[in-house]
Motif scaffolding. Structure first.
Motif, PDB file in Angstrom:
ATOM      1  N   MET A   1      -5.896  11.148   7.966  1.00 18.14           N
ATOM      2  CA  MET A   1      -5.690   9.706   8.034  1.00 18.14           C
ATOM      3  C   MET A   1      -6.871   8.952   7.429  1.00 18.14           C
ATOM      4  O   MET A   1      -6.696   7.918   6.780  1.00 18.14           O
ATOM      5  CB  MET A   1      -5.496   9.278   9.494  1.00 18.14           C
ATOM      6  N   ARG A   2      -8.043   9.460   7.629  1.00 17.83           N
ATOM      7  CA  ARG A   2      -9.230   8.781   7.101  1.00 17.83           C
ATOM      8  C   ARG A   2      -9.224   8.758   5.577  1.00 17.83           C
ATOM      9  O   ARG A   2      -9.623   7.773   4.950  1.00 17.83           O
ATOM     10  CB  ARG A   2     -10.482   9.504   7.615  1.00 17.83           C
ATOM     11  N   GLU A   3      -8.746   9.841   4.973  1.00 17.62           N
ATOM     12  CA  GLU A   3      -8.869   9.994   3.533  1.00 17.62           C
ATOM     13  C   GLU A   3      -7.592   9.695   2.760  1.00 17.62           C
ATOM     14  O   GLU A   3      -7.667   9.369   1.575  1.00 17.62           O
ATOM     15  CB  GLU A   3      -9.335  11.422   3.218  1.00 17.62           C
ATOM     16  N   LYS A   4      -6.414   9.810   3.403  1.00 17.83           N
ATOM     17  CA  LYS A   4      -5.193   9.791   2.614  1.00 17.83           C
ATOM     18  C   LYS A   4      -4.111   8.838   3.104  1.00 17.83           C
ATOM     19  O   LYS A   4      -3.424   8.229   2.300  1.00 17.83           O
ATOM     20  CB  LYS A   4      -4.588  11.207   2.562  1.00 17.83           C
ATOM     21  N   TYR A   5      -3.912   8.743   4.419  1.00 14.48           N
ATOM     22  CA  TYR A   5      -2.688   8.127   4.913  1.00 14.48           C
ATOM     23  C   TYR A   5      -2.955   6.863   5.711  1.00 14.48           C
ATOM     24  O   TYR A   5      -3.911   6.778   6.475  1.00 14.48           O
ATOM     25  CB  TYR A   5      -1.899   9.133   5.765  1.00 14.48           C
TER      26      TYR A   5
ATOM     27  N   ALA B   1       1.189   2.296   1.126  1.00 14.90           N
ATOM     28  CA  ALA B   1       0.883   2.737   2.481  1.00 14.90           C
ATOM     29  C   ALA B   1       1.448   4.133   2.684  1.00 14.90           C
ATOM     30  O   ALA B   1       2.461   4.320   3.334  1.00 14.90           O
ATOM     31  CB  ALA B   1       1.472   1.769   3.500  1.00 14.90           C
ATOM     32  N   PRO B   2       0.817   5.136   2.071  1.00 18.73           N
ATOM     33  CA  PRO B   2       1.337   6.496   2.218  1.00 18.73           C
ATOM     34  C   PRO B   2       1.388   6.905   3.683  1.00 18.73           C
ATOM     35  O   PRO B   2       0.474   6.612   4.447  1.00 18.73           O
ATOM     36  CB  PRO B   2       0.335   7.346   1.419  1.00 18.73           C
TER      37      PRO B   2
ATOM     38  N   PRO C   1      -6.199   3.372   0.350  1.00 13.03           N
ATOM     39  CA  PRO C   1      -7.418   2.616   0.057  1.00 13.03           C
ATOM     40  C   PRO C   1      -8.370   2.632   1.240  1.00 13.03           C
ATOM     41  O   PRO C   1      -7.945   2.629   2.397  1.00 13.03           O
ATOM     42  CB  PRO C   1      -6.888   1.195  -0.211  1.00 13.03           C
ATOM     43  N   ALA C   2      -9.658   2.635   0.959  1.00 12.96           N
ATOM     44  CA  ALA C   2     -10.661   2.786   2.010  1.00 12.96           C
ATOM     45  C   ALA C   2     -10.588   1.676   3.055  1.00 12.96           C
ATOM     46  O   ALA C   2     -10.871   1.895   4.223  1.00 12.96           O
ATOM     47  CB  ALA C   2     -12.050   2.833   1.390  1.00 12.96           C
ATOM     48  N   THR C   3     -10.227   0.463   2.650  1.00 13.35           N
ATOM     49  CA  THR C   3     -10.212  -0.666   3.575  1.00 13.35           C
ATOM     50  C   THR C   3      -8.844  -0.903   4.205  1.00 13.35           C
ATOM     51  O   THR C   3      -8.686  -1.845   4.969  1.00 13.35           O
ATOM     52  CB  THR C   3     -10.634  -1.949   2.839  1.00 13.35           C
ATOM     53  N   GLN C   4      -7.868  -0.087   3.895  1.00 16.11           N
ATOM     54  CA  GLN C   4      -6.520  -0.304   4.411  1.00 16.11           C
ATOM     55  C   GLN C   4      -6.449   0.013   5.904  1.00 16.11           C
ATOM     56  O   GLN C   4      -7.066   0.957   6.391  1.00 16.11           O
ATOM     57  CB  GLN C   4      -5.520   0.565   3.653  1.00 16.11           C
ATOM     58  N   ASN C   5      -5.692  -0.784   6.638  1.00 14.62           N
ATOM     59  CA  ASN C   5      -5.504  -0.534   8.056  1.00 14.62           C
ATOM     60  C   ASN C   5      -4.774   0.788   8.271  1.00 14.62           C
ATOM     61  O   ASN C   5      -3.836   1.110   7.547  1.00 14.62           O
ATOM     62  CB  ASN C   5      -4.705  -1.666   8.696  1.00 14.62           C
ATOM     63  N   ARG C   6      -5.215   1.513   9.279  1.00 11.69           N
ATOM     64  CA  ARG C   6      -4.566   2.761   9.652  1.00 11.69           C
ATOM     65  C   ARG C   6      -3.812   2.568  10.967  1.00 11.69           C
ATOM     66  O   ARG C   6      -4.350   1.936  11.893  1.00 11.69           O
ATOM     67  CB  ARG C   6      -5.596   3.879   9.848  1.00 11.69           C
ATOM     68  N   LEU C   7      -2.631   3.127  11.057  1.00 12.78           N
ATOM     69  CA  LEU C   7      -1.848   3.080  12.284  1.00 12.78           C
ATOM     70  C   LEU C   7      -1.350   4.477  12.593  1.00 12.78           C
ATOM     71  O   LEU C   7      -0.695   5.111  11.766  1.00 12.78           O
ATOM     72  CB  LEU C   7      -0.653   2.129  12.139  1.00 12.78           C
ATOM     73  N   LEU C   8      -1.677   4.971  13.766  1.00 15.40           N
ATOM     74  CA  LEU C   8      -1.173   6.258  14.245  1.00 15.40           C
ATOM     75  C   LEU C   8      -0.372   6.013  15.511  1.00 15.40           C
ATOM     76  O   LEU C   8      -0.870   5.400  16.463  1.00 15.40           O
ATOM     77  CB  LEU C   8      -2.326   7.224  14.546  1.00 15.40           C
ATOM     78  N   LEU C   9       0.867   6.496  15.527  1.00 11.05           N
ATOM     79  CA  LEU C   9       1.695   6.385  16.720  1.00 11.05           C
ATOM     80  C   LEU C   9       1.808   7.762  17.363  1.00 11.05           C
ATOM     81  O   LEU C   9       2.195   8.732  16.706  1.00 11.05           O
ATOM     82  CB  LEU C   9       3.084   5.828  16.385  1.00 11.05           C
TER      83      LEU C   9
ATOM     84  N   ARG D   1      10.703   1.698   8.032  1.00 17.90           N
ATOM     85  CA  ARG D   1      10.940   0.305   7.617  1.00 17.90           C
ATOM     86  C   ARG D   1       9.622  -0.464   7.555  1.00 17.90           C
ATOM     87  O   ARG D   1       9.436  -1.323   6.682  1.00 17.90           O
ATOM     88  CB  ARG D   1      11.924  -0.371   8.580  1.00 17.90           C
ATOM     89  N   LEU D   2       8.703  -0.155   8.469  1.00 21.01           N
ATOM     90  CA  LEU D   2       7.389  -0.793   8.406  1.00 21.01           C
ATOM     91  C   LEU D   2       6.679  -0.401   7.117  1.00 21.01           C
ATOM     92  O   LEU D   2       6.066  -1.249   6.449  1.00 21.01           O
ATOM     93  CB  LEU D   2       6.550  -0.388   9.612  1.00 21.01           C
ATOM     94  N   ALA D   3       6.762   0.878   6.753  1.00 18.12           N
ATOM     95  CA  ALA D   3       6.152   1.324   5.501  1.00 18.12           C
ATOM     96  C   ALA D   3       6.755   0.586   4.312  1.00 18.12           C
ATOM     97  O   ALA D   3       6.039   0.213   3.370  1.00 18.12           O
ATOM     98  CB  ALA D   3       6.327   2.829   5.340  1.00 18.12           C
TER      99      ALA D   3
END
Length: 404
Positions: free
Chosen positions: A254-258, A159-160, A29-37, A144-146
């Motif tokens: 990440m911007r569009e999918k994950y 949260a793909p 979703p466009a407003t979903q938080n993104r996390l990259l480790l 587990r976070l997912a």
């Protein structure tokens, strides 16, 4: 299909990302938080990244590789506050982000594992489980976070997640379906059309038929997108290579999918001639900084919903060794970036760097345990309650540093 064809197909399958991951076809979703480790494999030298400029002991301990105190001389550290400075190779990339409060640093961070083994410590961190218990090597903490974000479902739809790696890393293994693909070589498929058809025939009448077909669809979709980007790059004469280009590709996905992503960057084991303001380590800092800045820019308006965490398995010895490098250490420095963080600060418990404060008289101590730090951060990003946090990091109380 004869035996030779079967063996060839099975060998090729090992290199095929996304075969079993139907959730990859869904957009975040466009407003979903993104996390990259971002995992810096090899244990980077944190003391020459976040430089303890107030410590005379630092300069005594590193006669040839220390970063000079802030000043007007080229190659001196960039002052962040009275105690800390930033490596000068990051002046044009991370430092402006620090000034804009988009990046923060957590020194004396890490794991209590004392093995100083790259592989053992990396595994321990990726699992995120207590060290003194029997561990489940099929349950990484990002998986587990997912699961928690997905409300306990194992399909990854809410949260793909994606690992931008050749193989699915331990940190993302578990009950939630997660894909992996290395974008640096995405256009080089390990399978030709004939092999694709053979694999489809193998699974056509099995329960895996749909997943295999969806896996091929994911690869074709990603290849198409990346090919379009590569064509555009040729027209625009982009000359940068390495992590910067890969970071741009990751940001696009990440911007569009994950919603959850993982990437590892190797080559940080600097035992010999690591350099100071210039040299091997400085070059790596410069390239990594350019990559993270490119990631931020490529995220566009999604940067405000994005958090990037940079970690490493452990730090390095405070004193330089006889080969003008550093050896395996203990505590490290973590980085947190994002458009919604309270950056421009040095967070967490800290201690003055004097001879009596080193761990085992050689390393940074771990004062900010990584599960507590990440647990506090995840709780802030996702609003996790204590039960949910316990699912991600069992038995750990989150350390809320006020980053978000």
């Amino acid at each position: 299909m004869n035996r030779r064809q079967l063996l060839q197909c099975l060998a090729s399958m090992a290199a095929l990302p996304g075969v079993t991951y139907s959730s990859q076809l869904l957009a975040a979703p466009a407003t979903q938080n993104r996390l990259l480790l971002v995992f810096l494999r090899g244990a980077y030298d944190a003391s020459n990244f976040l430089v303890p400029t107030a410590s005379d002991f630092y300069y005594e301990s590193r006669p040839t590789i220390a970063i000079r105190r802030p000043g007007n001389e080229p190659g001196s550290a960039i002052a962040l506050n009275a105690d800390w400075g930033l490596h000068p190779a990051l002046r044009d990339t991370l430092y402006p982000m620090y000034q804009n409060k988009e990046i923060a640093f957590i020194p004396f961070a890490g794991i209590d594992d004392l093995s100083r083994s790259h592989f053992e410590t990396q595994d321990s961190i990726e699992l995120g489980q207590a060290l003194n218990t029997t561990r489940n090597f099929h349950s990484g903490f990002l998986n587990r976070l997912a699961a928690v974000i997905n409300g306990g479902k194992n399909d990854g739809k809410s949260a793909p997640a994606m690992a931008f790696t050749d193989q699915l890393p331990l940190i993302l293994q578990g009950n939630v379906q997660v894909g992996n693909t290395a974008l640096k070589s995405i256009a080089k498929s390990g399978l030709n059309e004939h092999q694709n058809q053979l694999i489809e025939q193998m699974y056509r009448k099995t329960a895996l038929a749909q997943q295999v077909n969806e896996g091929f669809a994911v690869r074709q979709e990603v290849v198409k997108e990346m090919q379009e980007e590569m064509n555009a790059a040729n027209r625009n004469a982009i000359s940068t290579k390495g992590f910067e280009l890969e970071a741009q590709r990751i940001a696009r996905m990440m911007r569009e999918k994950y919603a959850l992503g993982f990437i590892d960057v190797g080559g940080w084991d600097t035992h010999v001639n690591q350099g100071a303001e210039t040299g091997v380590l400085a070059n790596k800092f410069e390239e990594l900084g350019r990559g993270l800045l490119a990631y931020k820019n490529a995220m566009g308006d999604q940067w405000r919903n994005t958090t990037v965490v940079v970690i490493s398995e452990f730090g390095r010895t405070f004193r330089e060794n006889g080969k003008r490098g550093t050896d395996h250490g203990h505590g490290s420095v973590y980085w947190v970036l994002g458009g919604g963080i309270r950056g421009g600060q040095i967070y967490g418990e800290q201690v003055a760097l004097t001879p009596g404060q080193l761990f085992q008289n050689r390393d940074y101590p771990v004062l900010n345990e990584y599960r507590a730090v990440l647990g506090g951060l995840f709780s802030r990003i996702y609003g996790l309650n204590p039960r949910q946090l316990d699912t991600v990091f069992n038995g750990v109380k989150g350390q809320d540093l006020g980053l978000i």
